[in-house]
Design an enzyme around this catalytic site. Structure first.
Site, PDB file in Angstrom:
ATOM      1  N   LYS A 198       0.794  -1.227   0.000  1.00  0.00           N
ATOM      2  CA  LYS A 198       0.000   0.000   0.000  1.00  0.00           C
ATOM      3  C   LYS A 198       0.830   1.283   0.000  1.00  0.00           C
ATOM      4  O   LYS A 198       0.362   2.339  -0.434  1.00  0.00           O
ATOM      5  CB  LYS A 198      -0.927   0.004   1.214  1.00  0.00           C
ATOM      6  N   SER A 237       0.583  -9.820  -0.860  1.00  0.00           N
ATOM      7  CA  SER A 237       0.419  -8.368  -0.783  1.00  0.00           C
ATOM      8  C   SER A 237       0.768  -7.754   0.565  1.00  0.00           C
ATOM      9  O   SER A 237       1.055  -6.555   0.648  1.00  0.00           O
ATOM     10  CB  SER A 237      -1.027  -7.999  -1.137  1.00  0.00           C
TER      11      SER A 237
END
Length: 404
Positions: A49, A300
């Site tokens: 992110k 992720s």
């Protein structure tokens, strides 16, 4: 509009901020699959992110920067925004669901953001952030439905093509869709023959439903421990990009995600959070046509609360046949426990817990229930133990039965 030039520009801006995370070969992770792991769980904030958040904030005008930024997040976007804003001397306020893992909340504060916990899930945090943005004039940094954020995430796609030029398939987690939109756009723009697949938790399958129903949809509720992808409303921009550039989307169950986390720990010595493990879960449980293909799983993030991790490991052990509970109805007479122990021992299992119940109203007056918690090798070994106990005359009870 999103463009390849923007993704290349994002990659340039991020060179001094985000790691070019390793692409690790994982040939023994899943039998019959040729897997590689894009280790965004080892990114500077523990997830991808930071890429999109930093690139978006880096493009603010001086006037926008002076007013500060606001965001909503289950945790990973929060940390990316906090790090980016603080490093540029910009004030940041983050609205987070009140059920967000404590580690993510505390890390966000440590990185310099002001945190407001909002009752509910991600979508309620989003509504509160929008309200605060209207009241304060701060710039809203959307976690996924923003072209600059998507461009930042797309830098992962460029890295994958650079690190594995002959890649044939890429599997990406989906929450709101920002990560897969950027990755798919980058990869399909440069190598359109490469397959790009998305994975969602079955309990939060908003984009899965939208993709397969060919219409934008919102879920009434979500239910998954993979908090990073627990999104009721997918992005509108991301829905359009995914519809155009993604080949298919599948779902995985909570047990499958837990098994993937456990497998990554045992076989790769990597910690993944629920969202980050979904691509591996899809590969482990044959959800996609990737046999024999060079396939990259984008792990992720790795920001999982240790308390949740403990429970997930136990669940993963049960699902993979590494742990079993057996409930046996015995006659309350000497020697029976020894007989059971000998059978379990002969099969090579390890007893880690014993409960002896003589007071249940549903059992025979001269009987008892014996509950064994076992460490086992696999499901085949569990079946062997059950078969030998039954052959020896013992009665196995359904552990979910009402009387137990």
């Amino acid at each position: 509009m999103l463009s390849l030039d923007k993704i290349y520009h994002a990659a340039f801006i991020l060179k001094s901020v985000a790691r070019k995370t390793d692409l690790i070969a994982a040939p023994h992770l899943s039998e019959g699959n040729n897997l590689y792991l894009k280790t965004e769980n080892l990114q500077v904030t523990g997830s991808f992110k930071v890429r999109g958040a930093y690139y978006k904030i880096s493009q603010l005008t001086p006037e926008e920067a002076s007013k500060g930024v606001i965001a909503c997040s289950a945790g990973n976007h929060a940390q990316g925004v906090a790090l980016a804003a603080t490093s540029m001397g910009i004030k940041s306020v983050i609205c987070m669901p009140d059920g967000a893992p404590i580690m993510k909340v505390e890390n966000t504060k440590r990185l310099g953001a002001q945190v407001e916990l909002v009752p509910g899930a991600y979508d309620e945090a989003h509504d509160r952030a929008v309200q605060l943005q209207e009241e304060t004039g701060m710039t809203f940094i959307h976690p996924y439905d923003d072209e600059l954020v998507i461009a930042g995430q797309g830098s992962i796609g460029l890295e994958i093509l650079d690190q594995l030029p002959d890649v044939e398939a890429v599997i990406v987690p989906i929450g709101g869709g920002g990560l897969i939109s950027g990755v798919a756009f980058a990869i399909k723009s440069l190598r359109p023959e490469v397959k790009v697949y998305g994975v969602q938790a079955a309990g939060a399958a908003s984009m899965y439903k939208a993709f397969h129903d060919h219409k934008y949809e919102t879920l009434d509720h979500v239910s998954t421990f993979a908090d990073g992808i627990a999104v009721k409303t997918p992005g509108e921009n991301t829905y359009e990009l995914i519809s155009k550039y993604v080949d298919d989307i599948v779902t995985v169950s909570e047990d499958e995600i837990a098994t993937a986390i456990l497998t990554l720990i045992e076989k790769q010595k990597l910690i993944a959070e629920g969202a980050g493990a979904t691509p591996v879960a899809a590969a482990l449980f044959d959800k996609l046509p990737i046999k024999g293909k060079k396939t990259v799983c984008v792990v992720s993030g790795g920001n999982i609360d240790v308390n949740i991790l403990s429970r997930v490991i136990t669940r993963g052990q049960v699902t993979s046949g590494r742990r079993a509970d057996l409930v046996i109805a015995l006659q309350d007479r000497p020697g029976q426990l020894r007989e059971v122990s000998e059978i379990v021992s002969s099969c090579g299992a390890n007893v880690v817990g014993v409960q002896h119940n003589r007071s249940d109203a549903d059992m025979d007056i001269t009987g008892c229930f014996l509950r064994l918690e076992l460490e086992t090798r696999d499901a085949e070994q569990i079946n062997e133990i059950r078969a030998k106990l039954t052959k020896a005359g013992f009665t196995l009870i359904d552990k979910n039965a009402a009387h137990y």
